[in-house]
Design an enzyme around this catalytic site. Structure first.
Site, short mmCIF file in Angstrom:
data_model
loop_
_atom_site.label_atom_id
_atom_site.label_comp_id
_atom_site.label_asym_id
_atom_site.label_seq_id
_atom_site.Cartn_x
_atom_site.Cartn_y
_atom_site.Cartn_z
N CYS A 115 0.84 -1.23 -0.15
CA CYS A 115 -0.07 0.09 0.12
C CYS A 115 0.79 1.18 -0.13
O CYS A 115 0.22 2.31 -0.33
CB CYS A 115 -0.92 -0.10 0.91
SG CYS A 115 -2.07 -1.67 1.08
N HIS A 255 -3.45 6.98 2.00
CA HIS A 255 -3.84 5.66 1.31
C HIS A 255 -5.25 5.32 2.11
O HIS A 255 -5.62 5.48 3.08
CB HIS A 255 -2.65 4.58 1.92
CG HIS A 255 -3.35 3.33 1.79
ND1 HIS A 255 -3.89 2.61 0.43
CD2 HIS A 255 -3.41 2.21 2.56
CE1 HIS A 255 -4.10 1.56 0.88
NE2 HIS A 255 -3.98 1.06 1.85
N ASN A 285 -10.36 -0.11 -0.67
CA ASN A 285 -8.85 -0.02 -0.84
C ASN A 285 -8.15 -0.74 -1.95
O ASN A 285 -8.44 -1.75 -2.16
CB ASN A 285 -8.31 -0.82 0.58
CG ASN A 285 -6.81 -0.94 0.67
OD1 ASN A 285 -6.24 -0.70 -0.19
ND2 ASN A 285 -6.37 -1.24 2.14
#
Ligand code: UT7
Length: 328
Positions: A115, A255, A285
């Protein structure tokens, strides 16, 4: 001190058309819209369809970034792609993107930092620009996490989606514009909090597939705590290093991990929730793609203008964490 800065001259993003809603998921695992919205803020995610893959999403985002920068593919000197759901084990996804853009000798490589991957790739691209090695550097974050998600595991399948975002970096005589600060971190001791097995340690075989071990595994609770702590630290470090007051920061593009994580970190930092750009409700996500997709949306919505300061923060598998401060 380098002679030039590395500025963002164009952004682009692309998500698949197919939507997977919370109601769709409630037909696949024991969950419901209310639980998912309350715990994560996610309402739906985009899922790659037949014929779509990480490289096709990345190529669309790259093409849009080129258009925004008024550049052609042949102008590119380097292509970097951050991903954990690569087109294949090898060659790199970046090679597939370069080929689809019609390039046949431009260097291209992937960056793997889960990520945090986009910030790692951005920092790498900016280093090449500031060293005056390359002029036009394409930095992409692209994922098809749906291909490595276990849709029988309600603890993880509600979280992830597919998409891609890209930016183009160029040198600027003004060293106070573009990427003005960044820090990258990793601690491999925490690898098992977030991982996806197939590889040289555990080559894929029938047993692995029978145990559904080919999919991503996450320890959500532990990642949650790690993310909240790192989020705060990364923002504080970035503001301190650049001597920025809250008023001088136009936007934080984090993020897109979980609405609750973002809200709780912003509250602890004493920053207004609106200062964080959040689009997790629409896309979930998307790991390395989440920051460049959000950045592109913020730019297109007019939320970031030339001269504005934006902070990126990310944390994820590795464990990795990173921040970057960009003056647009
Ligand atoms: O980008 C890095 C990758 N991202 C992450 O790793 C995500 C970080 N973690 C999170 O976002 C949150 O930890 C989750 C959203 C994954 C989970 O939220 P939570 O508030 O930490 O829930 P929990 O795991 O503590 O589970 C609470 C309860 C459990 O039931 P019991 O044991 O209290 O009876 C779970 O079994 O919620 C249950 N549960 C669910 N219920 C309905 C877990 N997943 C679901 C679900 N629907 N999808």
């Amino acid at each position: 001190m380098p002679n030039v800065g590395a500025i963002i001259v164009g952004t682009g993003s692309f998500v698949p058309e197919k939507r997977l809603t919370n109601d769709d998921l409630s037909k696949m695992v024991e969950t419901n819209d209310e639980w998912i919205v309350q715990r994560t803020g996610i309402r739906e995610r985009r899922i790659a369809g037949t014929g779509e893959s990480t490289a096709t999403l990345a190529s669309h985002a790259a093409t849009r970034a080129l258009k925004a920068a008024s550049l052609e593919a042949k102008d590119l000197d380097l292509i970097l792609c951050a991903t954990i759901s690569a087109e294949m084990v090898f060659p790199s996804t970046a090679c597939f993107v370069a080929a689809s853009l019609g390039l046949d000798s431009t260097p291209a490589m992937d960056v793997g930092a889960a990520c945090s991957g986009f910030i790692y790739a951005l920092d790498t691209g900016a280093a090449f620009v500031k060293a005056e090695r390359y002029r036009n550097v394409m930095v992409i974050g692209a994922e098809t996490l749906s291909r490595i998600t276990d849709y029988t595991d309600r603890g993880s399948c509600i979280l992830f989606g597919d998409g891609a975002g890209a930016v183009i970096l160029q040198p600027s005589a003004d060293r106070n514009r573009g990427l003005i600060y960044s820090s990258l971190h990793a601690d491999g001791h925490g690898w098992d909090l977030l991982h996806c097995d197939p590889g040289s340690r555990h080559p894929i075989d029938a047993n692995m597939v029978a145990g559904r071990q080919q999919f991503m595994k996450i320890k959500g609770r532990e990642v949650y705590k790690f993310a909240v702590t790192r989020f705060e630290e990364l923002i504080e470090n970035a503001m301190r290093a650049c001597e920025l007051s809250a008023d001088q920061v136009k936007l934080i593009v984090p993020h897109q991990v979980n609405q609750r994580i973002i809200d709780s970190a912003m509250e602890k930092l004493g920053l207004p929730a609106e200062k964080a750009f959040v689009n997790i409700a629409k896309y979930g996500n998307t790991s390395a793609a989440s920051i460049p997709i959000a950045l592109d949306e913020a730019v297109r919505e007019g939320k970031l203008k030339q001269g504005d300061v934006v902070i990126f923060v990310a944390f994820g598998g590795g464990l990795t964490w990173a921040n970057a401060v960009v003056r647009m």
